[in-house]
Write a protein that holds these residues in place. Structure first.
Motif, PDB file in Angstrom:
ATOM      1  N   GLU A  97       0.804  -1.226   0.000  1.00  0.00           N
ATOM      2  CA  GLU A  97       0.000   0.000   0.000  1.00  0.00           C
ATOM      3  C   GLU A  97       0.837   1.277   0.000  1.00  0.00           C
ATOM      4  O   GLU A  97       0.810   2.074   0.928  1.00  0.00           O
ATOM      5  CB  GLU A  97      -0.954  -0.031   1.191  1.00  0.00           C
ATOM      6  CG  GLU A  97      -1.950  -1.147   1.001  1.00  0.00           C
ATOM      7  CD  GLU A  97      -2.742  -1.493   2.253  1.00  0.00           C
ATOM      8  OE1 GLU A  97      -2.540  -0.820   3.283  1.00  0.00           O
ATOM      9  OE2 GLU A  97      -3.537  -2.416   2.180  1.00  0.00           O
ATOM     10  N   ILE A  98       1.586   1.430  -1.074  1.00  0.00           N
ATOM     11  CA  ILE A  98       2.409   2.634  -1.239  1.00  0.00           C
ATOM     12  C   ILE A  98       1.545   3.741  -1.859  1.00  0.00           C
ATOM     13  O   ILE A  98       0.848   3.514  -2.849  1.00  0.00           O
ATOM     14  CB  ILE A  98       3.577   2.354  -2.186  1.00  0.00           C
ATOM     15  CG1 ILE A  98       4.445   1.203  -1.677  1.00  0.00           C
ATOM     16  CG2 ILE A  98       4.372   3.618  -2.471  1.00  0.00           C
ATOM     17  CD1 ILE A  98       5.576   1.607  -0.798  1.00  0.00           C
ATOM     18  N   SER A  99       1.596   4.934  -1.281  1.00  0.00           N
ATOM     19  CA  SER A  99       0.873   6.071  -1.856  1.00  0.00           C
ATOM     20  C   SER A  99       1.786   7.293  -1.911  1.00  0.00           C
ATOM     21  O   SER A  99       2.528   7.558  -0.967  1.00  0.00           O
ATOM     22  CB  SER A  99      -0.346   6.430  -1.001  1.00  0.00           C
ATOM     23  OG  SER A  99      -1.232   5.350  -0.930  1.00  0.00           O
ATOM     24  N   PHE A 100       1.751   8.004  -3.014  1.00  0.00           N
ATOM     25  CA  PHE A 100       2.415   9.312  -3.090  1.00  0.00           C
ATOM     26  C   PHE A 100       1.917  10.053  -4.322  1.00  0.00           C
ATOM     27  O   PHE A 100       1.300   9.461  -5.212  1.00  0.00           O
ATOM     28  CB  PHE A 100       3.949   9.175  -3.108  1.00  0.00           C
ATOM     29  CG  PHE A 100       4.501   8.360  -4.248  1.00  0.00           C
ATOM     30  CD1 PHE A 100       4.723   8.933  -5.484  1.00  0.00           C
ATOM     31  CD2 PHE A 100       4.791   7.013  -4.068  1.00  0.00           C
ATOM     32  CE1 PHE A 100       5.240   8.188  -6.532  1.00  0.00           C
ATOM     33  CE2 PHE A 100       5.303   6.255  -5.121  1.00  0.00           C
ATOM     34  CZ  PHE A 100       5.523   6.845  -6.352  1.00  0.00           C
ATOM     35  N   ASN A 101       2.166  11.362  -4.347  1.00  0.00           N
ATOM     36  CA  ASN A 101       1.837  12.190  -5.505  1.00  0.00           C
ATOM     37  C   ASN A 101       3.113  12.829  -6.030  1.00  0.00           C
ATOM     38  O   ASN A 101       4.032  13.096  -5.255  1.00  0.00           O
ATOM     39  CB  ASN A 101       0.903  13.341  -5.118  1.00  0.00           C
ATOM     40  CG  ASN A 101      -0.493  12.844  -4.827  1.00  0.00           C
ATOM     41  OD1 ASN A 101      -0.831  11.695  -5.126  1.00  0.00           O
ATOM     42  ND2 ASN A 101      -1.284  13.703  -4.228  1.00  0.00           N
ATOM     43  N   LEU A 102       3.120  13.072  -7.323  1.00  0.00           N
ATOM     44  CA  LEU A 102       4.246  13.808  -7.902  1.00  0.00           C
ATOM     45  C   LEU A 102       3.667  14.872  -8.819  1.00  0.00           C
ATOM     46  O   LEU A 102       2.893  14.563  -9.730  1.00  0.00           O
ATOM     47  CB  LEU A 102       5.159  12.838  -8.667  1.00  0.00           C
ATOM     48  CG  LEU A 102       6.310  13.416  -9.483  1.00  0.00           C
ATOM     49  CD1 LEU A 102       7.244  14.238  -8.606  1.00  0.00           C
ATOM     50  CD2 LEU A 102       7.093  12.286 -10.150  1.00  0.00           C
ATOM     51  N   ASN A 103       4.019  16.149  -8.555  1.00  0.00           N
ATOM     52  CA  ASN A 103       3.473  17.239  -9.370  1.00  0.00           C
ATOM     53  C   ASN A 103       4.418  17.590 -10.499  1.00  0.00           C
ATOM     54  O   ASN A 103       5.591  17.225 -10.489  1.00  0.00           O
ATOM     55  CB  ASN A 103       3.236  18.470  -8.497  1.00  0.00           C
ATOM     56  CG  ASN A 103       2.210  18.181  -7.431  1.00  0.00           C
ATOM     57  OD1 ASN A 103       1.248  17.432  -7.648  1.00  0.00           O
ATOM     58  ND2 ASN A 103       2.436  18.729  -6.240  1.00  0.00           N
ATOM     59  N   GLN A 104       3.872  18.334 -11.447  1.00  0.00           N
ATOM     60  CA  GLN A 104       4.673  18.697 -12.615  1.00  0.00           C
ATOM     61  C   GLN A 104       5.913  19.483 -12.225  1.00  0.00           C
ATOM     62  O   GLN A 104       5.873  20.377 -11.372  1.00  0.00           O
ATOM     63  CB  GLN A 104       3.845  19.516 -13.597  1.00  0.00           C
ATOM     64  CG  GLN A 104       4.647  19.772 -14.850  1.00  0.00           C
ATOM     65  CD  GLN A 104       3.834  20.396 -15.950  1.00  0.00           C
ATOM     66  OE1 GLN A 104       2.663  20.694 -15.786  1.00  0.00           O
ATOM     67  NE2 GLN A 104       4.483  20.603 -17.073  1.00  0.00           N
ATOM     68  N   GLY A 105       7.043  19.097 -12.833  1.00  0.00           N
ATOM     69  CA  GLY A 105       8.292  19.806 -12.597  1.00  0.00           C
ATOM     70  C   GLY A 105       8.926  19.527 -11.249  1.00  0.00           C
ATOM     71  O   GLY A 105       9.867  20.212 -10.853  1.00  0.00           O
TER      72      GLY A 105
END
Ligand SMILES: Nc1ncnc2c1ncn2[C@@H]1O[C@H](COP(=O)(O)OP(=O)(O)OP(=O)(O)O)[C@@H](O)[C@H]1O
Ligand SMILES: [Mg+2]
Lengths: 233, 293
Positions: A19-27
């Motif tokens: 259950e890995i969760s993360f977000n990555l935004n542009q740039g």
């Protein structure tokens, strides 16, 4: 732009990721740290669709990637530099780049641009890639991924086995790409070499996310110590 | 005949063998190289090519060259499609597991063989040569058609080499052969590549069948020996190596032809198998094989 939500991955029925969760935004540059065998590579492979079986959700620009066949993933603008480079070792430098250009309709311009970025490769365009030096091979692996003109770049230990001057070259390329708005998911062992370019750090241990910190936090000495403690350095 | 001319005659016979053998072995090697599977049914695709050639030529009356040309056109397509279908129905579901595919292709071997026995029958049937010209080579006469077989095989081998080394399609095959996982990460649909390669491998063997059947007759058990020889060629040449396969096919085909003429076909087979043992001891990756882990 990249959302990973409750990712669970299996190799032949063995659960590797929890259950890995993360977000990555542009740039942005997101750095994954962790011991050998923690599951960092498995996270990247799950995004590329190269893992036997996954649960959970992976979204890229609001499109679902989970369940999509692996060969469609690069067409969505995701470039991949695998661990250990994984060049097509019996093909020439140029042929490796041609493979990178397969997803593009008109690749000539891109190829020219990439070769100008890496003059060393241009000199050795007809050399069999397996005979390049380690540093040149890593450059080619990066160049091949850039042929996709990616919006998201997955880099798995790009500094493995490189001398300091090569590491700074890779670091500069990452900064340059970041400036152009490319998002980067980076796996690294050498914390000190790559921390300066990261916006966020996640620590993976036995397939679970156990710690994450933003760039401001990890510049703090105490957090840095904690990070070093986690990864046992 | 004196020894010199007799040797020349035997070499020419050997070259005809070698030409057809290199096509069969190349098909086997292509499938093994790209898909990493051992296709035990490969010889049956060759046999299927031969019996369909007989059918085609017996449907077409008049000049035998017309039936031959038609066979050259449609037989590789029919055999190739059969292989594509068996990959699609069977092999891909086994995820190309090396052991499971051996068992599965043994199954395909029997299905094709029994199908041939039921429809074509147990007897060997001849196909007329498309043209019947004997060239006078001073000491002996030699069939012009046999020269045509050698020539056609060379043309096809050159074409395959060109496609593999100069085209985007060839590049995709080579990349898949070297690292299928990374190939996918750059947009190569490897299951489609495998499907095409399996069909292509069978189609190349089928061309060999069309060429040889006017010399050798079609029979439902004719797939066994070429399969054995093709395995020997692929092992000696180095698994998955194009150049090595052709070189080894010439070596094995020629010596098989020459020894068969001077001594007996059985001694030729024994020597070829011994050669495999020697090569495997001295160069485990074959004469042209590269060390891969
Ligand atoms: N193809 C596979 N089949 C079975 N297990 C695998 C496979 N690939 C990786 N694993 C297992 O998954 C776990 C995580 O491996 P992974 O390669 O993701 O680690 P990593 O964090 O990248 O390690 P490293 O820093 O050494 O590269 C390990 O225990 C590994 O043995
Ligand atoms: Mg790893």
């Amino acid at each position: 732009m990249l959302v990973v939500d409750n990712l669970v991955s299996y190799y032949a029925n063995i659960k590797i990721l929890n259950e890995i969760s993360f977000n990555l935004n542009q740039g942005q540059v997101l750095c994954l740290l962790g011991r050998n065998g923690a599951g960092k590579t498995t996270i990247l492979k799950s995004i590329m669709g190269l893992v036997d079986h996954t649960n959970g959700l992976i979204l890229f620009n609001d499109e679902k990637l989970s369940g999509v066949s692996a060969h469609f993933i690069p067409k969505k603008g995701i470039g991949y530099v695998p661990q250990g480079r994984r060049l097509f070792s019996e093909l020439t430098v140029e042929e490796n780049l041609e493979i990178g250009l397969l997803t593009r309709k008109k690749g000539e311009k891109t190829k020219e641009k990439i070769l100008n970025m890496f003059p060393k490769l241009k000199e050795r365009i007809n050399q069999i890639s397996g005979t390049l030096s380690g540093g040149e091979q890593q450059m080619l692996a990066l160049a091949r991924a850039l042929c996709i003109e990616p919006n998201l770049l997955l880099l798995d230990e790009p500094t493995e086995g490189l001398q300091p001057s090569m590491i700074s070259l890779i670091r500069n390329s990452i900064l340059e790409l970041k400036k152009q708005g490319v998002s980067i998911l980076l796996v690294e062992q050498r914390v000190e070499a790559i921390l300066p370019v990261a916006d966020e750090v996640i620590i993976i241990e036995s397939g679970s996310k156990i710690f994450s910190a933003s760039s401001k936090e990890f510049k703090n000495k105490a957090t840095l110590k904690k990070i070093y403690g986690f990864i046992g350095l | 005949m004196e020894l010199g001319p007799y040797l020349l005659f035997a070499s020419l016979e050997g070259l005809v063998h070698a030409a057809v053998l290199s096509l069969i072995a190349l098909g086997l090697s292509l499938v093994f190289g790209v898909m990493r599977i051992v296709n035990v049914a490969h010889g049956e695709f060759f046999m299927l090519g031969a019996i369909i050639t007989w059918w085609v030529s017996s449907f077409v009356s008049g000049n035998p060259a017309i039936g031959f040309l038609l066979a050259l056109l449609v037989v590789p397509i029919i055999v190739g499609m059969t292989a594509v279908l068996s990959d699609w129905l069977i092999l891909r579901h086994l995820k190309y597991d090396p052991e499971a595919t051996i068992i599965a292709t043994i199954g395909i071997l029997y299905i094709i063989q029994q199908f041939a026995l039921m429809t074509f029958g147990p007897d060997a049937k001849p196909v007329e040569q498309p043209f019947n010209i004997r060239l006078d080579l001073y000491w002996f006469g030699f069939s012009a058609y046999k020269f045509f077989v050698i020539f056609s095989a060379i043309i096809l081998l050159l074409a395959i080499w060109l496609v593999m080394s100069k085209t985007k399609f060839g590049l995709i095959l080579r990349a898949t052969q070297l690292d299928s996982e990374t190939a996918q990460a750059f947009g190569i649909p490897i299951s489609r590549v495998y499907n095409i390669v399996f069909g292509l491998g069978a189609a190349i063997a089928a061309v060999g069948a069309v060429l040889i059947v006017p010399i050798q007759q079609a029979h439902y058990l004719m797939g066994g020996e070429p399969l054995l020889l093709a395995f020997i060629v692929v092992i000696i040449g180095g698994l998955g190596s194009l150049k090595g396969t052709v070189a080894a096919a010439i070596l094995i085909g020629m010596s098989d032809g020459i020894i068969s003429v001077f001594f007996s076909p059985n001694i030729a087979k024994i020597l070829a198998t011994l050669l495999v043992v020697v090569v495997l001891i001295i160069k485990p990756n074959g004469l042209f094989g590269t060390t891969k882990t």
